[in-house]
Design an enzyme around this catalytic site. Sequence first.
Site, PDB file in Angstrom:
ATOM      1  N   LYS A  13       0.830  -1.204   0.000  1.00  0.00           N
ATOM      2  CA  LYS A  13       0.000   0.000   0.000  1.00  0.00           C
ATOM      3  C   LYS A  13       0.865   1.255   0.000  1.00  0.00           C
ATOM      4  O   LYS A  13       0.596   2.214  -0.731  1.00  0.00           O
ATOM      5  CB  LYS A  13      -0.922   0.017   1.218  1.00  0.00           C
ATOM      6  N   ASP A  69      -8.231   2.743   4.346  1.00  0.00           N
ATOM      7  CA  ASP A  69      -8.989   1.521   4.604  1.00  0.00           C
ATOM      8  C   ASP A  69      -9.625   1.112   3.293  1.00  0.00           C
ATOM      9  O   ASP A  69     -10.289   1.924   2.633  1.00  0.00           O
ATOM     10  CB  ASP A  69     -10.046   1.695   5.689  1.00  0.00           C
ATOM     11  N   ASP A 152      -6.279  -9.041  -5.649  1.00  0.00           N
ATOM     12  CA  ASP A 152      -5.956  -8.651  -7.032  1.00  0.00           C
ATOM     13  C   ASP A 152      -6.022  -9.813  -8.024  1.00  0.00           C
ATOM     14  O   ASP A 152      -6.473  -9.628  -9.162  1.00  0.00           O
ATOM     15  CB  ASP A 152      -4.575  -8.001  -7.098  1.00  0.00           C
ATOM     16  N   HIS A 177      -9.005   1.605  -7.443  1.00  0.00           N
ATOM     17  CA  HIS A 177      -9.730   2.328  -6.403  1.00  0.00           C
ATOM     18  C   HIS A 177      -8.800   3.207  -5.589  1.00  0.00           C
ATOM     19  O   HIS A 177      -9.133   4.344  -5.263  1.00  0.00           O
ATOM     20  CB  HIS A 177     -10.445   1.332  -5.490  1.00  0.00           C
TER      21      HIS A 177
END
Length: 210
Positions: A13, A69, A152, A177
């Site tokens: 991330k 999140d 993914d 996203h």
Amino acid sequence: MTEIVVATSNDHKLQELRKILPQSFNFKGMSEHNWMDEIPETGSSFSENALQKARYLFNKYHVNALADDSGLEVEALNGKPGIFSARYAGPAADSIANLAKLLDDMQGVSNRKARFVTVLALFFNGKEFLFEGSIEGHITEAPSGQAGFGYDPVFIPKGYSQTFAQMSATQKNHISHRAIAAGKLFDFLTASPHVSASPDLSKGEGDISL
């Protein structure tokens, strides 16, 4: 260079965000400060969890904080795994176990519509801001691809023929996203008068701006 600490121990991330967000800001992970906190996530939505994590860093360490999140919402499963995406197969589950449970739950299900959602919460200059991104798609019947992480390998975005895990990082970072939410954050950081103001980290309360 203004530092913003990202409330995550997930290096995937952090690297995705660093590739998308402006280089004029220094985005650091918690591990780079040797902070090993297990930040609680007790909210009932992505927004609540993201804000909870950003507030935690601000309240404990008095830093500008960014929290993410994210999760997968599957229509046929009434929005599950949702906010429990990272622990769908149990508190100690890894991505392999989560994928296996999802595919098992989807056996024989013809409606495979799903969407990925990300909410980024920024605590900056004593105020709170939310940025949301989502992308529609569907769940495959088996994993495909070696890139990416999480769900993914089983998610094909609408209008494409490859899973996120089959795409290059550059391609995924243009449509995901997280990229959509981060794009909104990018625009805010590069244009907002809130950013040019001197930080005031003494405030305990903030406004939530969408």
